[in-house]
Design an enzyme around this catalytic site. Structure first.
Site, short mmCIF file in Angstrom:
data_model
loop_
_atom_site.label_atom_id
_atom_site.label_comp_id
_atom_site.label_asym_id
_atom_site.label_seq_id
_atom_site.Cartn_x
_atom_site.Cartn_y
_atom_site.Cartn_z
N GLY A 60 1.38 -5.60 6.16
CA GLY A 60 1.07 -5.60 4.72
C GLY A 60 -0.10 -4.68 4.41
CB CYS A 63 -0.81 -1.93 -0.04
SG CYS A 63 0.24 -1.80 -1.47
CB VAL A 257 -26.55 1.43 -10.58
CG1 VAL A 257 -27.28 0.22 -10.03
CG2 VAL A 257 -25.51 1.01 -11.61
CB ILE A 290 -18.63 3.75 -5.57
CG1 ILE A 290 -18.90 3.00 -4.27
CG2 ILE A 290 -19.54 3.25 -6.67
CD1 ILE A 290 -20.01 3.54 -3.47
N GLY A 291 -15.15 3.90 -4.59
CA GLY A 291 -14.26 4.69 -3.73
C GLY A 291 -14.01 4.00 -2.41
CG HIS A 464 17.61 4.83 -29.83
ND1 HIS A 464 16.36 5.37 -30.06
CD2 HIS A 464 17.93 4.09 -30.93
CE1 HIS A 464 15.95 4.99 -31.28
NE2 HIS A 464 16.88 4.20 -31.80
P1 FAD Z 1 -3.88 0.14 4.92
O1 FAD Z 1 -3.05 -0.47 3.87
O2 FAD Z 1 -5.33 0.23 4.71
O3 FAD Z 1 -3.57 -0.66 6.24
C1 FAD Z 1 -4.22 -0.39 7.43
C2 FAD Z 1 -3.95 -1.54 8.39
O4 FAD Z 1 -4.46 -1.16 9.66
C3 FAD Z 1 -4.66 -2.83 8.00
O5 FAD Z 1 -3.69 -3.84 7.89
C4 FAD Z 1 -5.61 -3.11 9.17
O6 FAD Z 1 -5.66 -4.49 9.49
C5 FAD Z 1 -4.97 -2.31 10.29
N1 FAD Z 1 -5.93 -1.83 11.30
C6 FAD Z 1 -7.09 -1.16 11.07
N2 FAD Z 1 -7.66 -0.83 12.25
C7 FAD Z 1 -6.84 -1.30 13.23
C8 FAD Z 1 -6.88 -1.26 14.63
N3 FAD Z 1 -7.87 -0.66 15.30
N4 FAD Z 1 -5.88 -1.84 15.32
C9 FAD Z 1 -4.85 -2.46 14.67
N5 FAD Z 1 -4.76 -2.52 13.33
C10 FAD Z 1 -5.74 -1.93 12.62
N6 FAD Z 1 -2.27 2.11 -4.00
C11 FAD Z 1 -1.19 2.35 -4.75
O7 FAD Z 1 -0.38 3.21 -4.41
N7 FAD Z 1 -0.96 1.63 -5.90
C12 FAD Z 1 -1.81 0.68 -6.33
O8 FAD Z 1 -1.58 0.05 -7.36
C13 FAD Z 1 -2.97 0.41 -5.56
N8 FAD Z 1 -3.85 -0.54 -5.94
C14 FAD Z 1 -4.92 -0.80 -5.16
C15 FAD Z 1 -5.80 -1.78 -5.57
C16 FAD Z 1 -6.92 -2.08 -4.82
C17 FAD Z 1 -7.85 -3.16 -5.28
C18 FAD Z 1 -7.13 -1.37 -3.60
C19 FAD Z 1 -8.32 -1.70 -2.75
C20 FAD Z 1 -6.27 -0.39 -3.17
C21 FAD Z 1 -5.15 -0.08 -3.96
N9 FAD Z 1 -4.25 0.91 -3.58
C22 FAD Z 1 -3.16 1.17 -4.36
C23 FAD Z 1 -4.46 1.74 -2.38
C24 FAD Z 1 -3.54 1.28 -1.25
O9 FAD Z 1 -3.81 -0.07 -0.96
C25 FAD Z 1 -3.76 2.14 -0.01
O10 FAD Z 1 -3.59 3.49 -0.34
C26 FAD Z 1 -2.74 1.78 1.07
O11 FAD Z 1 -2.86 0.43 1.44
C27 FAD Z 1 -2.96 2.65 2.31
O12 FAD Z 1 -2.03 2.32 3.26
P2 FAD Z 1 -2.27 2.61 4.81
O13 FAD Z 1 -0.99 2.25 5.48
O14 FAD Z 1 -2.83 3.94 5.01
O15 FAD Z 1 -3.41 1.61 5.28
#
Ligand code: FAD
Length: 490
Positions: A60, A63, A257, A290-291, A464
């Protein structure tokens, strides 16, 4: 041959003692976010023997657990609340809603559990070997995985690194106060604070700020730059600004801030900037948004030739391969835009490359959506980017005031625009501001990806009355022929 068969496939799993030998896998995916699980699932579908290593019990990632899904669940709550309030305009008056925060939180958590549990089932159905643990590279062909039972070694032919990102912190504001939250804390919805300061006018701060504002919190947004959503086209942001300032208590633009201090009844925040009247204010809670920064530390990368760049991203080529031919990187860790759908597509691309297909990363458009009210969405070339690159474009805008559907929804302040190449009329970009923009942008993305010209959009019969007609009419604007506005071609 499936070598990794040491009892780790089912939840909850235990690795028997006899299993502490070096396991082998053809492909290991590290991180089970939308990038990692999409990659692992496609690999399994293509018949590649695959292991997915993830720290959570189910896939999961950010996201599903702490990002897209819980935030959209809460934004749905905000939408219901706002629509009920705004219904007064059309002669419908509801009593103030009773908010059962425990039930709301439980519902949001059930949404997350349903989605992540479903992914867990798909892991089993696809016979992906799932290891719950934290992976580190011992070399460019071997991982050490810390599991509840100890460290397990896994050797691999290919690895896809998909460890994602986490909220960026400002060390000076890391004062150990439980009143200061990041997005993960804000999503927990511990209470409905009387006042909330959102530091940062990006999409996460605005989305979460909107949720709290709808629940009744007085929300102040502080942003260093002159506008919200720096980088997005101004005409789209203007539509959002018009709405959001009626929902938020205050918007402090071009304001910084400078300090935060925990006091008896909240956090005392000191602001700097010409536009701010009260330089010191107390807030019950503060959300820092802030990112995000990539999770590239503590991965044993020093045991490989991979070195993250200054911002922590891992450099990849057009096939998402790192400098190590055996290791690919995708998703948030591989660079902007940090979005779930970009991560999934990169993950699937890396798998295709590993499967020997002739594939390369060359999307014409990656849609971006801000799920505020109104939503704003764009795909492909933006006006801002075209201006920066000195590129000639034609912009055709269709105001939602002329859309029947928008008027029936009592939301006529939106806009849809198509950015085209003046020579070829090819659709280069699409931008939309208004309710449902996030759903509507898919048509624009498809048009860009398929190399459509404005006539293709114009000649496509749209149903429409729908908001999708605004796409067609903005293409008609280009030819001075939009049915519902009179704007002759210059
Ligand atoms: P992630 O989803 O960050 O998953 C990385 C996984 O790696 C995690 O489960 C972690 O447990 C695992 N992990 C880390 N290190 C290790 C390790 N050493 N060994 C094993 N497992 C590890 N994006 C959208 O497109 N639409 C949206 O509406 C949106 N809303 C968002 C709202 C919020 C509040 C936030 C914080 C983010 C949102 N995003 C959204 C961004 C989106 O969540 C991310 O871009 C996306 O999850 C990135 O996917 P990823 O597979 O790169 O990594």
């Amino acid at each position: 041959m499936r070598n990794v068969q040491c009892g780790v496939r089912n939840f909850p799993f235990r690795i028997p003692h006899s299993a502490f030998r070096i396991m082998k896998t053809k492909l290991v995916v590290i991180g089970g976010g939308p990038g990692g699980y999409a990659a692992a699932f496609l690999a399994a579908d293509l018949g590649i023997e695959t292991t997915l290593v993830e720290m959570e019990t189910n896939p999961g990632g950010v996201c599903l657990y702490r990002g897209c899904i819980p935030s959209k669940a809460l934004l749905h709550v905000a939408k219901l609340l706002n629509e009920a309030r705004e219904a007064e305009n059309i002669g419908l008056t509801f009593a103030e809603p009773k908010i059962d925060l425990d039930k709301m939180r439980a519902w949001k958590e059930s949404v997350v559990a349903k989605m992540t549990g479903g992914l867990g089932q798909l892991v089993k159905a696809r016979k992906v070997t799932y290891i719950k643990g934290r992976a580190k590279f011992a070399s460019a062909s071997e991982l050490d995985i810390e599991t509840a039972e100890g460290t397990q070694k896994l050797s691999f032919e290919h690895a896809i690194l998909a460890t994602g990102s986490r909220p960026a912190k400002i060390p000076a504001f890391d004062i150990g106060s439980p009143r200061i939250m990041d997005s993960t804390g804000a999503l927990q919805l511990e209470n409905i604070p009387a006042t909330l300061l959102v530091v940062g006018g990006g999409y996460i701060g605005l989305e979460l700020g909107s949720v709290y504002a709808a629940l009744g919190t007085k929300v102040t947004v502080v942003e260093m730059t002159p506008t919200l959503l720096p980088g997005a086209d101004r005409d789209l942001v203007k539509v959002l600004e018009g709405h959001i300032k009626t929902k938020m208590h205050a918007m402090l633009m071009e304001t910084k801030v400078v300090s935060m201090k925990e006091v008896k009844n909240g956090v005392k925040v000191t602001f700097e900037g010409e536009k701010v009247m009260e330089k010191e204010q107390i807030f019950e809670k503060v959300l820092i948004s802030i990112g995000r920064v990539p999770n590239s530390q503590d991965l044993g990368l020093e045991n490989t030739r991979i070195a993250p760049d200054k911002r922590g991203f891992i450099e990849v080529d057009a096939q998402r391969r790192t400098v190590e031919p055996t290791i690919y990187a995708i998703g948030d860790i591989a660079g902007e835009p940090m979005l779930a759908h970009k991560a999934s597509h990169e993950g699937r691309l890396a798998v295709e490359v590993i499967a020997g297909h002739n594939a390369v990363w060359e999307p014409q458009a990656i849609p971006a959506v801000v799920f505020t009210d109104p939503e704003i969405a764009w795909a492909g070339l933006t006006e801002t980017q075209a201006e920066k690159e000195g590129r000639k474009i034609t912009v055709s805008r269709f105001p939602w005031a002329a859309s029947g559907r928008a008027t029936t929804l009592d939301r006529s302040d939106g806009v849809t625009k198509i950015i085209t190449d003046p020579e070829t009329e090819r659709v280069l970009g699409v931008g939309i501001a208004g309710p449902g923009a996030g759903e509507l942008i898919a048509e624009g993305t498809l048009a860009i990806e398929m190399g459509a010209v404005a006539s293709d959009v114009k000649l496509t019969i749209h149903p429409h009355p729908t908001l999708s007609e605004t796409m067609m009419e903005s293409a008609e604007v280009l030819f001075g022929q939009a049915t519902h506005i009179h704007r002759p071609k210059k």
